[in-house]
Motif scaffolding. Structure first.
Motif, short mmCIF file in Angstrom:
data_model
loop_
_atom_site.label_atom_id
_atom_site.label_comp_id
_atom_site.label_asym_id
_atom_site.label_seq_id
_atom_site.Cartn_x
_atom_site.Cartn_y
_atom_site.Cartn_z
N GLN A 41 0.82 -1.20 0.00
CA GLN A 41 0.00 0.00 0.00
C GLN A 41 0.86 1.26 0.00
OE1 GLN A 41 -2.51 0.67 -1.28
NE2 GLN A 41 -4.30 0.64 0.05
N ARG A 42 2.04 1.20 0.62
CA ARG A 42 2.94 2.36 0.58
C ARG A 42 3.48 2.57 -0.83
NH1 ARG A 42 6.07 0.09 5.50
NH2 ARG A 42 7.66 1.68 5.20
N VAL A 43 3.70 1.47 -1.58
CA VAL A 43 4.09 1.59 -3.00
C VAL A 43 2.93 2.20 -3.80
CG1 VAL A 43 4.69 0.28 -5.09
CG2 VAL A 43 5.78 -0.28 -2.90
N SER A 44 1.70 1.75 -3.52
CA SER A 44 0.52 2.29 -4.23
C SER A 44 0.39 3.78 -3.98
CB SER A 44 -0.77 1.64 -3.75
OG SER A 44 -0.66 0.25 -3.74
N LEU A 45 0.70 4.17 -2.75
CA LEU A 45 0.65 5.59 -2.38
C LEU A 45 1.65 6.40 -3.21
CD1 LEU A 45 -0.50 7.52 -0.35
CD2 LEU A 45 1.07 6.63 1.37
N CYS A 46 2.86 5.87 -3.37
CA CYS A 46 3.87 6.53 -4.21
C CYS A 46 3.38 6.64 -5.65
CB CYS A 46 5.19 5.77 -4.17
SG CYS A 46 5.98 5.71 -2.56
N ARG A 47 2.79 5.55 -6.14
CA ARG A 47 2.28 5.56 -7.52
C ARG A 47 1.20 6.63 -7.68
NH1 ARG A 47 -1.05 0.48 -9.31
NH2 ARG A 47 -2.17 1.32 -7.50
N ALA A 48 0.33 6.74 -6.68
CA ALA A 48 -0.76 7.74 -6.75
C ALA A 48 -0.20 9.17 -6.76
CB ALA A 48 -1.71 7.56 -5.58
N MET A 49 0.95 9.38 -6.12
CA MET A 49 1.49 10.74 -5.97
C MET A 49 2.49 11.11 -7.05
SD MET A 49 -0.20 11.76 -3.42
CE MET A 49 0.49 13.35 -2.98
N VAL A 50 2.88 10.16 -7.90
CA VAL A 50 4.04 10.38 -8.77
C VAL A 50 3.86 11.54 -9.75
CG1 VAL A 50 3.48 8.71 -10.61
CG2 VAL A 50 5.87 9.14 -10.01
N ASN A 51 2.61 11.80 -10.17
CA ASN A 51 2.37 12.93 -11.07
C ASN A 51 1.90 14.17 -10.32
OD1 ASN A 51 3.19 11.70 -13.45
ND2 ASN A 51 1.18 10.75 -13.80
N GLN A 52 2.14 14.20 -9.02
CA GLN A 52 1.76 15.32 -8.16
C GLN A 52 0.31 15.76 -8.38
OE1 GLN A 52 5.45 17.78 -9.12
NE2 GLN A 52 5.36 17.83 -6.88
N PRO A 53 -0.63 14.82 -8.15
CA PRO A 53 -2.04 15.14 -8.42
C PRO A 53 -2.57 16.20 -7.46
CG PRO A 53 -1.88 13.12 -7.16
CD PRO A 53 -0.47 13.50 -7.54
N LYS A 54 -3.52 16.98 -7.95
CA LYS A 54 -4.21 17.95 -7.11
C LYS A 54 -5.25 17.25 -6.25
CE LYS A 54 -2.88 22.20 -8.50
NZ LYS A 54 -1.93 21.82 -9.53
N LEU A 55 -5.77 16.13 -6.79
CA LEU A 55 -6.85 15.40 -6.13
C LEU A 55 -6.43 13.98 -5.88
CD1 LEU A 55 -10.11 16.26 -8.11
CD2 LEU A 55 -9.82 16.43 -5.64
N LEU A 56 -6.50 13.60 -4.61
CA LEU A 56 -6.12 12.24 -4.26
C LEU A 56 -7.35 11.53 -3.70
CD1 LEU A 56 -3.70 10.34 -3.97
CD2 LEU A 56 -3.22 11.40 -1.76
N PHE A 57 -7.72 10.42 -4.34
CA PHE A 57 -8.85 9.61 -3.87
C PHE A 57 -8.32 8.34 -3.24
CE2 PHE A 57 -10.64 12.13 -7.32
CZ PHE A 57 -11.84 12.56 -6.78
#
Ligand SMILES: Nc1ncnc2c1ncn2[C@@H]1O[C@H](COP(=O)(O)OP(=O)(O)O)[C@@H](O)[C@H]1O
Ligand SMILES: [Mg+2]
Length: 231
Positions: A148-164
């Motif tokens: 899940q910590r890897v998934s978190l990195c993947r979710a943030m990699v493009n510096q999203p404005k919105l995180l679901f």
């Protein structure tokens, strides 16, 4: 300007010969940087709502606007860049690609965006969540919390404005759940993102700016979090 707006969302599914209405007249507005929890019992419509708010699925009626841009009715070609650039998603069951290493999983969305420095960003994020030494591990070699910590990195990699995040700690024990949650909140704060998180864990709800409760497909009452006015 609100980063996210939903107006009069309805969602109906056809099941065999019946139509079931899963979401009923949902409207909400979320401002940049907010941490909003969506709470509600199993089957109440939380996941369905997240898929509509993030453009993964379309409502039966009503509309969704992200940073002033209407995503309802947008074609897949119009949606893809908004999703890639604006949105990060963390799922309960991780959704890592099993044939890619931890680092490759994280780099993947950045490479789709054509980022030349995808590898450096991925390495930096892995270090940030304490998994620098796991970069070359396959998902099958990682614990649930590490995945899940890897998934978190993947979710943030493009510096999203919105995180679901849809029950991001739902498959984890409380110790690992707490690590994931605090890293999620830290990364959200560092990157100035907006976080919309589904959970039925009251401890997580306490950390939110706002809690929206969904019951039987309707947004019910609003409970103020720590930074709001108590009832
Ligand atoms: N693709 C689908 N087709 C038919 N019914 C669905 C579909 N997706 C969800 N549902 C139904 O919608 C309701 C809400 O589901 P969901 O949004 O997953 O709830 P939650 O995430 O709060 O547990 C449930 O009754 C579920 O069975
Ligand atoms: Mg769900």
């Amino acid at each position: 300007m609100n980063i996210l707006e939903a107006r009069n969302l309805n969602k109906t599914y056809a099941v065999e010969n019946r139509r079931i209405t899963v979401l009923k007249d949902i409207s909400l507005s979320i401002t940049p940087g907010e941490f909003v929890v969506i709470a509600g019992s199993s089957g109440s419509g939380k996941t369905t709502l997240l898929t509509l708010l993030s453009g993964l699925d379309q409502p039966s009626s009503g509309r969704v606007t992200i940073q002033g841009q209407e995503i309802t009715g947008a074609t897949e070609d119009e949606l893809a860049p908004i999703r890639n650039r604006m949105i990060g998603f963390v799922f309960q069951s991780f959704h890592l690609v099993p044939s890619m290493t931890a680092k490759e999983n994280i780099m993947f969305p950045a490479e789709i965006m054509g980022k030349k420095d995808a590898e450096q960003i991925a390495s930096r994020l892995l270090k940030r969540v304490g998994l620098a030494d796991r970069a070359d591990n396959m998902p099958s070699q990682l614990s649930g919390g590490e995945k899940q910590r890897v998934s978190l990195c993947r979710a943030m990699v493009n510096q999203p404005k919105l995180l679901f995040a849809d029950e991001p700690t739902g498959n984890l024990d409380s110790k690992n759940g707490n690590i994931v949650l605090s890293q999620l909140i830290d990364l959200k704060t560092e990157q100035g993102a907006t976080l919309i998180l589904v959970t039925h864990n009251p401890d997580i709800a306490k950390a939110a700016d706002r809690v929206l409760t969904i019951e039987d497909g309707r947004l019910d009452r609003e409970i103020s979090g720590i930074s709001g006015q108590g009832p």
